[in-house]
Design a protein around this motif. Structure first.
Motif, PDB file in Angstrom:
ATOM      1  N   ALA A   1       0.838  -1.204   0.000  1.00 53.93           N
ATOM      2  CA  ALA A   1       0.000   0.000   0.000  1.00 53.93           C
ATOM      3  C   ALA A   1       0.873   1.255   0.000  1.00 53.93           C
ATOM      4  CB  ALA A   1      -0.931  -0.001   1.207  1.00 53.93           C
ATOM      5  N   GLN A   2       1.936   1.234   0.769  1.00 55.97           N
ATOM      6  CA  GLN A   2       2.852   2.379   0.806  1.00 55.97           C
ATOM      7  C   GLN A   2       3.538   2.568  -0.548  1.00 55.97           C
ATOM      8  OE1 GLN A   2       3.086   4.523   3.277  1.00 55.97           O
ATOM      9  NE2 GLN A   2       4.551   5.757   2.194  1.00 55.97           N
ATOM     10  N   ARG A   3       3.953   1.473  -1.169  1.00 53.87           N
ATOM     11  CA  ARG A   3       4.591   1.551  -2.483  1.00 53.87           C
ATOM     12  C   ARG A   3       3.636   2.146  -3.511  1.00 53.87           C
ATOM     13  NH1 ARG A   3       4.716  -0.450  -7.162  1.00 53.87           N
ATOM     14  NH2 ARG A   3       3.176  -2.066  -6.847  1.00 53.87           N
ATOM     15  N   LEU A   4       2.389   1.719  -3.475  1.00 52.04           N
ATOM     16  CA  LEU A   4       1.388   2.252  -4.408  1.00 52.04           C
ATOM     17  C   LEU A   4       1.126   3.732  -4.145  1.00 52.04           C
ATOM     18  CD1 LEU A   4      -1.138  -0.725  -4.520  1.00 52.04           C
ATOM     19  CD2 LEU A   4       0.426   0.022  -6.333  1.00 52.04           C
ATOM     20  N   ALA A   5       1.087   4.123  -2.874  1.00 53.97           N
ATOM     21  CA  ALA A   5       0.862   5.533  -2.534  1.00 53.97           C
ATOM     22  C   ALA A   5       2.008   6.407  -3.033  1.00 53.97           C
ATOM     23  CB  ALA A   5       0.686   5.690  -1.023  1.00 53.97           C
ATOM     24  N   VAL A   6       3.232   5.938  -2.871  1.00 51.58           N
ATOM     25  CA  VAL A   6       4.395   6.693  -3.337  1.00 51.58           C
ATOM     26  C   VAL A   6       4.377   6.791  -4.858  1.00 51.58           C
ATOM     27  CG1 VAL A   6       6.915   6.615  -3.537  1.00 51.58           C
ATOM     28  CG2 VAL A   6       5.826   6.239  -1.323  1.00 51.58           C
ATOM     29  N   SER A   7       4.046   5.704  -5.508  1.00 50.57           N
ATOM     30  CA  SER A   7       3.971   5.693  -6.969  1.00 50.57           C
ATOM     31  C   SER A   7       2.911   6.673  -7.466  1.00 50.57           C
ATOM     32  CB  SER A   7       3.670   4.280  -7.455  1.00 50.57           C
ATOM     33  OG  SER A   7       3.514   4.250  -8.839  1.00 50.57           O
ATOM     34  N   GLN A   8       1.758   6.677  -6.821  1.00 52.61           N
ATOM     35  CA  GLN A   8       0.683   7.595  -7.209  1.00 52.61           C
ATOM     36  C   GLN A   8       1.099   9.042  -6.959  1.00 52.61           C
ATOM     37  OE1 GLN A   8      -2.298   6.757  -8.730  1.00 52.61           O
ATOM     38  NE2 GLN A   8      -2.375   8.957  -9.064  1.00 52.61           N
ATOM     39  N   GLU A   9       1.767   9.294  -5.850  1.00 54.82           N
ATOM     40  CA  GLU A   9       2.232  10.656  -5.543  1.00 54.82           C
ATOM     41  C   GLU A   9       3.219  11.137  -6.609  1.00 54.82           C
ATOM     42  OE1 GLU A   9       4.577  13.151  -2.046  1.00 54.82           O
ATOM     43  OE2 GLU A   9       3.931  11.106  -1.646  1.00 54.82           O
ATOM     44  N   ALA A  10       4.099  10.259  -7.042  1.00 60.32           N
ATOM     45  CA  ALA A  10       5.070  10.631  -8.080  1.00 60.32           C
ATOM     46  C   ALA A  10       4.361  10.899  -9.410  1.00 60.32           C
ATOM     47  CB  ALA A  10       6.117   9.529  -8.244  1.00 60.32           C
ATOM     48  N   ARG A  11       3.377  10.082  -9.772  1.00 63.69           N
ATOM     49  CA  ARG A  11       2.637  10.316 -11.022  1.00 63.69           C
ATOM     50  C   ARG A  11       1.870  11.630 -10.960  1.00 63.69           C
ATOM     51  NH1 ARG A  11       1.639   4.856 -10.577  1.00 63.69           N
ATOM     52  NH2 ARG A  11      -0.467   5.192  -9.808  1.00 63.69           N
ATOM     53  N   ASP A  12       1.237  11.889  -9.818  1.00 66.19           N
ATOM     54  CA  ASP A  12       0.489  13.140  -9.656  1.00 66.19           C
ATOM     55  C   ASP A  12       1.421  14.344  -9.748  1.00 66.19           C
ATOM     56  OD1 ASP A  12      -1.818  11.651  -9.322  1.00 66.19           O
ATOM     57  OD2 ASP A  12      -1.911  11.922  -7.145  1.00 66.19           O
ATOM     58  N   ALA A  13       2.588  14.239  -9.115  1.00 63.42           N
ATOM     59  CA  ALA A  13       3.549  15.345  -9.140  1.00 63.42           C
ATOM     60  C   ALA A  13       4.075  15.576 -10.552  1.00 63.42           C
ATOM     61  CB  ALA A  13       4.693  15.069  -8.166  1.00 63.42           C
ATOM     62  N   ALA A  14       4.314  14.518 -11.289  1.00 56.89           N
ATOM     63  CA  ALA A  14       4.778  14.661 -12.679  1.00 56.89           C
ATOM     64  C   ALA A  14       3.705  15.315 -13.541  1.00 56.89           C
ATOM     65  CB  ALA A  14       5.167  13.298 -13.255  1.00 56.89           C
ATOM     66  N   ARG A  15       2.463  14.928 -13.329  1.00 55.29           N
ATOM     67  CA  ARG A  15       1.356  15.527 -14.079  1.00 55.29           C
ATOM     68  C   ARG A  15       1.222  17.010 -13.720  1.00 55.29           C
ATOM     69  NH1 ARG A  15      -1.744  11.547 -14.090  1.00 55.29           N
ATOM     70  NH2 ARG A  15      -2.344  11.643 -11.908  1.00 55.29           N
ATOM     71  N   GLU A  16       1.346  17.329 -12.445  1.00 55.75           N
ATOM     72  CA  GLU A  16       1.255  18.721 -12.000  1.00 55.75           C
ATOM     73  C   GLU A  16       2.396  19.547 -12.600  1.00 55.75           C
ATOM     74  OE1 GLU A  16       0.003  22.192 -10.415  1.00 55.75           O
ATOM     75  OE2 GLU A  16      -1.121  20.320 -10.457  1.00 55.75           O
ATOM     76  N   LEU A  17       3.577  18.983 -12.695  1.00 54.04           N
ATOM     77  CA  LEU A  17       4.701  19.686 -13.299  1.00 54.04           C
ATOM     78  C   LEU A  17       4.431  19.964 -14.776  1.00 54.04           C
ATOM     79  CD1 LEU A  17       7.524  20.873 -13.069  1.00 54.04           C
ATOM     80  CD2 LEU A  17       8.437  18.579 -13.517  1.00 54.04           C
ATOM     81  N   ALA A  18       3.853  19.006 -15.471  1.00 50.42           N
ATOM     82  CA  ALA A  18       3.525  19.210 -16.884  1.00 50.42           C
ATOM     83  C   ALA A  18       2.479  20.314 -17.043  1.00 50.42           C
ATOM     84  CB  ALA A  18       3.025  17.903 -17.505  1.00 50.42           C
ATOM     85  N   VAL A  19       1.469  20.310 -16.189  1.00 44.75           N
ATOM     86  CA  VAL A  19       0.430  21.342 -16.240  1.00 44.75           C
ATOM     87  C   VAL A  19       1.045  22.711 -15.935  1.00 44.75           C
ATOM     88  CG1 VAL A  19      -1.653  22.204 -15.076  1.00 44.75           C
ATOM     89  CG2 VAL A  19      -1.499  19.805 -15.742  1.00 44.75           C
ATOM     90  N   ALA A  20       1.882  22.768 -14.913  1.00 41.77           N
ATOM     91  CA  ALA A  20       2.524  24.034 -14.541  1.00 41.77           C
ATOM     92  C   ALA A  20       3.432  24.533 -15.665  1.00 41.77           C
ATOM     93  CB  ALA A  20       3.317  23.874 -13.244  1.00 41.77           C
ATOM     94  N   GLY A  21       4.092  23.633 -16.347  1.00 39.20           N
ATOM     95  CA  GLY A  21       4.925  24.020 -17.491  1.00 39.20           C
ATOM     96  C   GLY A  21       4.101  24.623 -18.609  1.00 39.20           C
ATOM     97  N   GLU A  22       2.952  24.034 -18.877  1.00 34.52           N
ATOM     98  CA  GLU A  22       2.068  24.571 -19.914  1.00 34.52           C
ATOM     99  C   GLU A  22       1.508  25.929 -19.490  1.00 34.52           C
ATOM    100  OE1 GLU A  22       0.017  24.908 -23.510  1.00 34.52           O
ATOM    101  OE2 GLU A  22       1.757  23.741 -22.899  1.00 34.52           O
ATOM    102  N   GLN A  23       1.147  26.065 -18.213  1.00 36.12           N
ATOM    103  CA  GLN A  23       0.665  27.354 -17.723  1.00 36.12           C
ATOM    104  C   GLN A  23       1.753  28.426 -17.846  1.00 36.12           C
ATOM    105  OE1 GLN A  23      -0.569  26.254 -13.759  1.00 36.12           O
ATOM    106  NE2 GLN A  23      -2.703  25.986 -14.382  1.00 36.12           N
ATOM    107  N   LEU A  24       2.980  28.050 -17.589  1.00 32.48           N
ATOM    108  CA  LEU A  24       4.090  28.993 -17.730  1.00 32.48           C
ATOM    109  C   LEU A  24       4.264  29.401 -19.193  1.00 32.48           C
ATOM    110  CD1 LEU A  24       6.472  30.582 -16.623  1.00 32.48           C
ATOM    111  CD2 LEU A  24       7.844  28.482 -16.753  1.00 32.48           C
TER     112      LEU A  24
END
Length: 128
Positions: free
Chosen positions: A38-61
């Motif tokens: 469960a912890q491994r899945l949570a960390v994996s999901q957090e990393a995917r969410d953060a990568a997606r947020e970075l892509a969105v922030a890059g487009e906003q920039l």
């Protein structure tokens, strides 16, 4: 000479206590493995969410940068038109206000992009 025997107290039947302890240990192991997964899945999901947020922030920039460029061009055009007597001072003030708003939006987009990059580094275990 006689053979000496030593009597050791060995219980052949313990009422299932050993089996119960083994089952309890196996259950604790399964729970620990499930918690780890469960912890491994949570960390994996957090990393995917953060990568997606970075892509969105890059487009906003990127969009904020373009908006700032257009606002600067409009302000320069309004100032030229004012000097030529085609536009009013209110037109220049309005164009400068839009340029200032674009500057603020650009600074905000840069901050969001930086925060998203830090969040991704943290999610990947490389940041503070």
């Amino acid at each position: 000479t006689g053979v000496q025997t030593c009597a050791l107290p060995i219980s052949l039947y313990d009422g299932g206590l050993r089996y119960g302890k083994r089952a309890e240990a196996e259950a604790r192991l399964a729970a620990a493995e499930a918690a780890g997964e469960a912890q491994r899945l949570a960390v994996s999901q957090e990393a995917r969410d953060a990568a997606r947020e970075l892509a969105v922030a890059g487009e906003q920039l990127r969009l904020a940068t373009e908006q700032r460029r257009l606002a600067a061009e409009a302000a320069a055009s309004a100032e030229r038109a004012y000097r030529e007597g085609i536009a009013s001072s209110l037109d220049v003030l309005d164009a400068n206000d839009r340029r200032f708003s674009a500057d603020v939006g650009l600074a905000s987009a840069r901050a969001r992009r930086a925060a998203a990059a830090v969040a991704l580094e943290r999610a990947l275990g490389r940041g503070p």
